[in-house]
Enzyme design. Sequence first.
Site, PDB file in Angstrom:
ATOM      1  N   LYS A   1       3.064  -2.986  -7.619  1.00 19.43           N
ATOM      2  CA  LYS A   1       4.201  -2.700  -8.161  1.00 19.43           C
ATOM      3  C   LYS A   1       5.529  -3.181  -7.158  1.00 19.43           C
ATOM      4  O   LYS A   1       6.487  -3.643  -7.536  1.00 19.43           O
ATOM      5  CB  LYS A   1       4.848  -1.201  -8.219  1.00 19.43           C
ATOM      6  CG  LYS A   1       5.997  -0.856  -8.641  1.00 19.43           C
ATOM      7  CD  LYS A   1       5.964  -1.178 -10.165  1.00 19.43           C
ATOM      8  CE  LYS A   1       7.510  -1.047 -10.907  1.00 19.43           C
ATOM      9  NZ  LYS A   1       7.514  -1.751 -11.937  1.00 19.43           N
TER      10      LYS A   1
ATOM     11  N   CYS B   1       0.891  -1.269  -0.145  1.00 20.13           N
ATOM     12  CA  CYS B   1      -0.055   0.031   0.257  1.00 20.13           C
ATOM     13  C   CYS B   1       0.828   1.148   0.084  1.00 20.13           C
ATOM     14  O   CYS B   1       2.156   1.124   0.062  1.00 20.13           O
ATOM     15  CB  CYS B   1      -0.730   0.077   1.265  1.00 20.13           C
ATOM     16  SG  CYS B   1      -1.740  -1.636   1.580  1.00 20.13           S
TER      17      CYS B   1
END
Length: 610
Positions: free
Chosen positions: A605, A2
Amino acid sequence: MCGITGIVSLNRGDIGRILVECGYKLTYRGYDSVGVAAVHNGVVDLRKDVGTMDEVDVRLGLSEMLGNRGITQLRWATYGAPTKVNAQPHFGCDETFYGAHNGNIHNYHEYKQELIETGHIIRSENDGELCVHAVDKYYEETQDMLEAVRLSTRDLKGAFAFAVGRSDAQEIYAVKMGSSLVAGIGNDETIVSSDLPSVLPVTSNVIYLQDGEMLKLTPHEVTVYRIEDGKVLDRPSQISDVDPNAAEKGGFPHFMLKEINEQPVVAQDVLGLLEGSKLEEWLRMIEEASNVYLVACGSSHNAGIVGTYYFNRLAGTPIIHAIGGQFEPMYGNTLEEDSLCILVSQSGETKDILNVLNLVRKNNLGKTLGVLNVVGSTLMFNSDSYIPMGCGYEVSVPATKTYFSQTIIFSYLAARLGMRNGKIDESEGKMFLNALRNDLPRLTQETIDHAGILAKNLARTMMDVDDLYCLGYGFTDGVAKEGALKIKEICYNHCEGMYSSEFKHGPLSIVTDQYPVIFVTTPEDSWMVINHINEVSCRGGRTIIVGEREDSLEPYVANEIDYLHVPKSDLLINPILDVIPLQLLSYFLSVDLGINPDQPRNLSKTLTVD
Ligand code: BG6
């Protein structure tokens, strides 16, 4: 993984706007849900929902939120489904405390039960909520926010970072315990965030934090403390030279296409960095090690596989490659005090890699050499030495330019090593290094220009393909696996990357008429790969070839469109170029399928969780 961002401002009254602008830069860290907590006149306005920053901003008016301080969070779900109630930020027991985290609280279930039994009202299934309650708990006991934040970390187990504030106090506090965190000092405002791109809209005057540290933000200063004893640490700020627009598309429709097109410059930049000062140190670390392991995840691992072939061919150096989560159970007991672990992670924050870093460091089992892109990352601060990848920020979730940079680094190091240990003679080594320096940037651009059109046309013929293989041999083993990963990540197809000689030992049974199999090859290995192509084409399979144009291969493609050829190059440069048609094929197919390649579903990512 996050992303969190907290801002404390003296003069802003529209804190929502800057929180959304900064938070948006963290989209690549998670987009299952988004939220903003903004404090205006002593009241916390908390708005959050499932969806991307754009979607939730439009739906809930995040940019219009008033106040002079607040926290935003972008979520990639681990604990708790991606729902509104599990979105972050969270409140504590009432609406006084507000906060958000990134990472994993491993003792979530036990601690949640403990809090409930002591009267806390826990609203969600998300572990981040416990960080806010932990501070709430210790504030009740100490009536001192700094102490409460410090003590809260004693209850929370795992790898995380969090930011927290109170409705009735201007300060925001943040903690770094295993997940990334960076702070910034602007004009009459300060900021803390999971990553640098989110800080840059406010300031380039940044402070990198280390694990076990916490900070207090006021409009004029960032104070850093050691969590263990609360001691104030002298942590000077530094001016970041990262381009604030790095997280912009620059006219391309997607970050992925922009970053593929940045590869010619990446080739130039990374070679410049490699010629730099620490090359001798890196080579010596490899030479002096009893065993050299190369540990990575995802695309970084595929680059590591390519690197293994370069180290073998150019330096005669055996490299044991493993994926991050596999290393300890597979090789943990083979580590010795003179081992070397090359830890490859563009983000420098992948938890599977940091676990290996900690295993080596805590047990004094040799040295670690980081290969990383993000300056200020945990891997950078904690490895014995590190090789910068010099790619600039990679925003798109699927890796492209960072994989490309890694393969160049490995081929360069292998050549230098081979010239030192005599595995290759000086002239051969120099010829290859010159080809890397003088030809690779140009050939990269030519490949992008040439293969772009071919890949776009081929993609159109693959719209209804939902299952295929991508095979490599020798140097293109890792290249084929990377091509398969790209297709899986952004086309949602099942594409398995495999060694082509292995395909006949079972997987060949999948081949029926027109079943697509991609072969990635080089002129050096095509004599062998033709055997494997035959095994597919004689059974009616559709053969797609990626590599230099070779007469011997022409008969094996049913039509021109199935041959993604790259420009002729030095034999050992070709494997670096062969990934480009696969990057472009997956990109165009993804877009044709109506998918946003920058933010593929379910992915993030950087995975800072186990
Ligand atoms: C995954 C990304 O989460 O992590 C991949 O989606 C990436 O693109 C992998 O290759 C490893 O990331 P890193 O930062 O350790 O190289």
